[in-house]
Design an enzyme around this catalytic site. Structure first.
Site, short mmCIF file in Angstrom:
data_model
loop_
_atom_site.label_atom_id
_atom_site.label_comp_id
_atom_site.label_asym_id
_atom_site.label_seq_id
_atom_site.Cartn_x
_atom_site.Cartn_y
_atom_site.Cartn_z
N ASP A 273 0.94 -0.96 -0.20
CA ASP A 273 0.07 0.16 0.07
C ASP A 273 1.05 1.35 -0.16
O ASP A 273 2.13 1.20 0.32
CB ASP A 273 -0.93 -0.09 1.25
CG ASP A 273 -2.30 1.04 1.06
OD1 ASP A 273 -2.17 1.76 0.20
OD2 ASP A 273 -3.08 0.56 1.80
N TRP A 274 0.31 2.43 -0.42
CA TRP A 274 1.10 3.58 -0.72
C TRP A 274 1.92 4.09 0.88
O TRP A 274 1.24 4.47 1.51
CB TRP A 274 0.14 4.74 -1.06
CG TRP A 274 0.28 4.67 -2.68
CD1 TRP A 274 0.59 5.55 -3.65
CD2 TRP A 274 0.06 3.62 -3.66
NE1 TRP A 274 0.52 5.32 -4.58
CE2 TRP A 274 0.25 3.97 -4.82
CE3 TRP A 274 -0.26 2.33 -3.27
CZ2 TRP A 274 0.07 3.27 -5.90
CZ3 TRP A 274 -0.51 1.47 -4.57
CH2 TRP A 274 -0.35 1.76 -5.80
#
Ligand SMILES: *[C@@H]1O[C@H](CO)[C@@H](O)[C@H](O)[C@H]1NC(C)=O
Ligand SMILES: *[C@@H]1O[C@H](CO)[C@@H](O)[C@H](O)[C@H]1NC(C)=O
Ligand SMILES: *[C@@H]1O[C@H](CO)[C@@H](O)[C@H](O)[C@H]1NC(C)=O
Ligand SMILES: *[C@@H]1O[C@H](CO)[C@@H](O)[C@H](O)[C@H]1NC(C)=O
Ligand SMILES: *[C@@H]1O[C@H](CO)[C@@H](O)[C@H](O)[C@H]1NC(C)=O
Ligand SMILES: *[C@@H]1O[C@H](CO)[C@@H](O)[C@H](O)[C@H]1NC(C)=O
Ligand SMILES: *[C@@H]1O[C@H](CO)[C@@H](O)[C@H](O)[C@H]1NC(C)=O
Ligand SMILES: *[C@@H]1O[C@H](CO)[C@@H](O)[C@H](O)[C@H]1NC(C)=O
Ligand SMILES: *[C@@H]1O[C@H](CO)[C@@H](O)[C@H](O)[C@H]1NC(C)=O
Ligand SMILES: *[C@@H]1O[C@H](CO)[C@@H](O)[C@H](O)[C@H]1NC(C)=O
Ligand SMILES: *[C@@H]1O[C@H](CO)[C@@H](O)[C@H](O)[C@H]1NC(C)=O
Ligand SMILES: CC(=O)N[C@H]1CO[C@H](CO)[C@@H](O)[C@@H]1O
Length: 838
Positions: A273-274
């Protein structure tokens, strides 16, 4: 940080059998290398020949994002200019393309699940996939099975499908097939147990929370829909922000290496995920394959991978086979979905709707055409309207209040029936609660191309029928409301409850909802209308359960509907239902408790320490399993929903099949392959002469002395490339293939006993019979379209997996000796048919 995180992973190795409160994750190394099984053979062959020609720097480029706002998409990998290969484009969201124009805004995952219709699951996936494809996107960041929906107030539940793992699993698989058939990589996320928004990320001295779950619950609940995703051939899995047993999702060798890549035999790539990425070497060994957005922090300009990964290969810490496996997994996903033929150049920019702008927005470089405003909507509006109606759950309908039959007058009341006065997309990432609610907020959103508010569709319908029409949008102006509803045939009141992702706070709600009541005075508004109008019809646009016990019991509230968050055709969809142009068929995908405490699980808003622990002590008992086990009467149960007709159930048949005994998978993998040779001369890894460096952009080149003799306390076996044992429950996509052997064929007759044509959703539940099993668990469902007096047979093939429990000792599924019962009916608490499984 680079080194200390390695030490963290090692530290975990030391502790075992801890209690859930501070549970630790056991180490599992080496990271399983791709083998190209289960329908991945052709893609693997193509990926091998592609990857074999790549240099070290080119390989690293494909693993690492170029950094936030480095390029057009929300995530972009580096490119391979030598081969004219542009970087991969990864783009939100699970309900349509985020941050662009001329795209569709689809119904939420939760709405889609509420149709219980596999055809619609897949059609929606395919429509979304084709839109992503035509904007030049390689990977759509969805669908969502984490959060599953452990706590009703959790902010992102609506992005996923349902707290039931089987319903979610089927929805994941069909959505993935739909997206990937369109030539786009699907991304199953957020892996795993990303069950609330509060404290999901490190913040100051407070670490991201740790979801601590036992092995049995992991398999029987949270991992289940991811297994279905892998079986459906998903190209990518996104790891979550949170810790699992005190090890981050992006570097948890047990969840990534052992469960996902070994047991489930996942052949695609794991993307972070970012900024969920926290280490260099240790995340590589723990099974992460791609880092996003690539920079260590938002626009930080440095990276855990990129040049650091190049250095770690050059100094011998990371073996070539592991890097090659990362890249071959990425490229296999690319070929598996046909990106080599489906790809068009990217023709939009996440960072601007303008026609021209910077191709590297963070650096303000490369002014050019960035948005061709390509209209990718096709005829998807029809599907969106169909799902909107087919996902609207009719909870209450007394005195045949519905459907409306050319009433002489109606009043439409409530801000939620009206347009957002600021405009449909006026709140960035839908981060507000103004006007009708058709989408939650956060990264799981898309711009509306248009949004039909209920008042628009209902007033148009009223005009057609010559029905007198009044409306009030103000939720606080009760005098105006009284005036508008008095004397009308029906008063239709709209209310909503919203939630979203943690980075936006709306009305004090930091992603997760603070309460389970309606927003903006809507409860009082509904109570006011009901106190003066004998035919009050309530429509709820909510992101999950709200407390409705008063509406349920109020004699003047004749009808109650849950319309969820249905996307751009909201008004048309609810009008179809209210007027009977579509007969309601949806069933609730979650339980409606009478009070918040009824669920037994909840969001933790304030961390109890700097290392917040979330022990999942309830085990598999979430949502209806909990209500059933504790004998708590809900307002409306899981699977409940009315129609304008009636259905009866009869004639249960159970035919035992003989698939033979279950055999654990045995044997060993091949040894780890490498693809091509890489140049270990560090001089060749520096920036080429004259290379133009875009500021803050992430590159694979080295412009620093390569660390060569640091002390690394790496866990045992990380670099081992020798053949590895297969797991008994593994060997095939999603697990041992014999788990899908058919053990019983169960059928029942469903008859439409009413007077209008309608769709019934027959549901099949099983009691596994053990002392620690839920009363019943959903296993199958269908959607049967029936004319009045028509009967059809509902058939479900009960698999070995359907009747198994996870055995922690043998690390395999077992069918227990406990007597098992199958139930068929119209909801989790209306099951007229039952029979023993012999
Ligand atoms: C977490 O710890 C529990 C208790 O020791 C264990 O049963 C489970 O397998 C662990 N799960 C993970 C993902 O580490
Ligand atoms: C890596 O990707 C960047 C960004 O696309 C590109 O500028 C660079 O040339 C690539 N490097 C190599 C070695 O291909
Ligand atoms: C490079 O790719 C672009 C876009 O796919 C294409 O238009 C162009 O012809 C290709 N150039 C070469 C040299 O292959
Ligand atoms: C490499 O990682 C270290 C440790 O996290 C970091 O300080 C450094 O900035 C990184 N290097 C680059 C070039 O990103
Ligand atoms: C190799 O390089 C990586 C990345 O900079 C570094 O973290 C690691 O400690 C180095 N290995 C050795 C043995 O020095
Ligand atoms: C879009 O264009 C307008 C007018 O030229 C400009 O003011 C604005 O900054 C641009 N927006 C972005 C995000 O580039
Ligand atoms: C009735 O609906 C229309 C159309 O949305 C709106 O412009 C108007 O303000 C509403 N009337 C009231 C009294 O809220
Ligand atoms: C629940 O939260 C909503 C949104 O913040 C708010 O409008 C409402 O007043 C709250 N309900 C109660 C009972 O506090
Ligand atoms: C129902 O509506 C009528 C007006 O039609 C009102 O007199 C009555 O009090 C309402 N009932 C309740 C329980 O509010
Ligand atoms: C490494 O590459 C540089 C430049 O390409 C070359 O001058 C040097 O001799 C090479 N070193 C070795 C050990 O091959
Ligand atoms: C490697 O370690 C030795 C001492 O053990 C030290 O003298 C030397 O500077 C180190 N080299 C590098 C490149 O860090
Ligand atoms: C610049 C560019 O390549 N634009 C593409 C945008 O998308 C359309 C349709 O999907 C393509 O035909 C264009 O080539």
């Amino acid at each position: 940080m680079w080194i200390s995180s390695v030490a963290t992973v090692t530290g975990l190795a030391a502790v075992a059998n801890a209690q859930l409160e501070h549970a630790l994750s056991p180490p599992h190394y080496p990271s399983p290398w791709m083998r190209g099984g289960n329908g991945w053979q052709d893609a693997y062959a193509k990926a091998q020949s592609f990857v074999s020609q790549l240099t070290l720097l080119e390989k690293v480029n494909l693993t690492t994002g170029v950094g936030w706002e480095g390029q057009q998409c929300v995530g972009n990998t580096g490119s391979i200019p030598r081969l004219n290969f542009t970087g991969l484009c990864l783009q939100d969201s699970p309900l349509g393309i985020r941050d662009t124009d001329f795209n569709s805004a689809f119904p939420s995952g939760m709405n889609t699940a509420a149709t219980w219709t596999t055809r619609l699951f897949k059609s929606r996936g395919n429509a979304m996939g084709s839109e992503h494809r035509d904007k030049g996107i390689d990977a759509q960041l969805g669908p969502v099975a984490g959060p599953l929906g452990r706590s009703p107030a959790a902010g992102r539940n609506w992005e996923g499908f349902s707290p039931d793992p089987v319903l979610t699993g089927v929805a994941m698989a069909e959505t993935i097939k739909g997206i990937q058939d369109a030539g786009v990589i699907a991304t199953a996320k957020h892996y795993i147990m990303n069950e609330q928004e509060h404290n999901r990320e490190n913040s100051g001295s407070i670490l991201a929370y740790s979801s601590n779950v036992d092995d049995k619950t992991m398999h029987e609940l949270y991992l289940w829909p991811f297994a279905d995703s892998v079986r459906a051939g998903v190209g990518s899995v996104m790891c979550s922000y949170n810790n699992i047993n005190n090890s981050f999702g992006s570097q948890n060798s047990y969840t990534l290496n052992y469960l996902l890549k070994n047991e489930l035999d996942f052949q695609g790539f794991v993307v972070s995920d970012w900024w969920a990425h926290h280490s260099g070497v240790s995340s590589v060994f723990a099974g992460l394959d791609m880092t996003m957005a690539g920079d260590q922090g938002l626009a930080s300009g440095n990276t855990y991978w990129g040049s650091n990964l190049t250095a770690a290969v050059l100094n011998g810490t990371i073996p070539q086979w592991r890097l090659d496996d990362m890249v071959v997994r990425i490229m296999s996903a690319y070929y598996k979905v046909g990106r080599d033929t489906a790809r068009v150049p990217i023709n939009f920019s996440s960072w601007s709707l303008n026609t021209t702008g910077y191709i590297h927005p963070l650096a303000s470089e490369g002014f050019q055409t960035i948005n061709e405003h390509v209209n990718v909507q096709g005829d998807h509006a029809n599907l969106i309207r169909e799902i909107g109606g087919a996902s609207t759950v009719l909870l209450k309908n007394t005195n045949n209040a519905l459907p409306l039959k050319k009433p002489s007058s109606i009043a439409v009341i409530g801000e939620d029936a009206h347009d957002n006065p600021g405009g449909i997309n006026s709140c960035s990432d839908r981060g507000c609660d103004q006007g009708t609610l058709a989408m939650g907020w956060g990264s799981g959103t898309a711009n509306f191309p248009y949004l039909i508010a209920p008042v628009t569709a209902l007033s148009a319908r009223a005009a057609r029928d010559q029905t007198a029409f009044t409306n009030v949008s103000n939720n606080y102006d009760f005098d105006a409301v009284t005036k508008a509803v008095t004397g009308t045939d029906a008063a239709i009141v709209f209310g909503n409850a919203n939630s979203g992702e943690a980075y936006i706070t709306v009305d004090g709600n930091a992603g997760d909802r603070n309460n389970l009541t309606l927003w903006g005075n809507a409860d009082a508004l509904i109570a006011h209308v009901a106190s003066i109008h004998p035919n009050t019809i309530v429509v709820l646009h909510t992101v999950g359960a709200v407390i409705v016990e008063e509406f349920k019991n109020h004699p003047n509230i004749t009808a109650l509907l849950w319309a969820g968050i249905p996307g751009q055709e909201s008004g048309n969809a609810i009008t179809d239902i209210l007027y009977g142009d579509r007969v309601p068929s949806a069933k609730s995908v979650f339980t409606w408790g009478k009070q918040r405490e009824d669920w037994g699980t909840d969001v933790v808003y304030t961390p109890e320490s700097n290392t917040p622990q979330q022990p999942y002590n309830e085990g598999v008992f979430i949502d209806y399993r909990h209500f059933d086990a504790q004998n708590i009467e809900p307002s409306y149960e899981f699977g409940f929903g009315l129609s304008y007709t009636n259905f009866s159930y009869s004639d249960l048949k159970i035919e035992k099949q003989n698939p033979g005994p279950y055999e654990p998978t045995t044997g060993q993998t091949s040894s780890a392959p490498t693809f091509g040779t890489i140049d270990l001369n560090a001089t060749d890894a520096s920036f080429p002469p004259g290379f133009h460096v875009v500021p803050l952009y992430i590159y694979p080149y080295i412009n620093f002395p390569i660390p060569r003799n640091q002390t690394l306390d790496l866990p045992a076996g990380v670099s081992d490339s020798s053949p590895q044992p297969k797991l008994p429950a593994g060997g095939s996509g999603g697990g041992n293939r014999q788990l899908w052997d058919v053990m019983y064929i169960v059928s029942a007759t469903v008859t439409n006993t009413g007077s209008v044509k309608g769709t019934e959703i027959p549901q099949l539940y099983i009691c596994l019979g053990g002392p620690s099993d839920p009363k019943i668990v959903l296993r199958g469902f269908d959607d049967l379209i029936l004319d009045p007096n028509e009967s059809e047979t509902f058939t479900y093939q009960v698999t070995r997996r359907d009747i198994s429990n996870w055995d922690t000792t043998t690390q395999n599924w077992v069918v227990s000796d406990s007597p098992k019962t199958v139930y068929v009916g119209s909801s989790s608490r209306n099951l007229p048919l039952q029979g023993g499984l012999p």
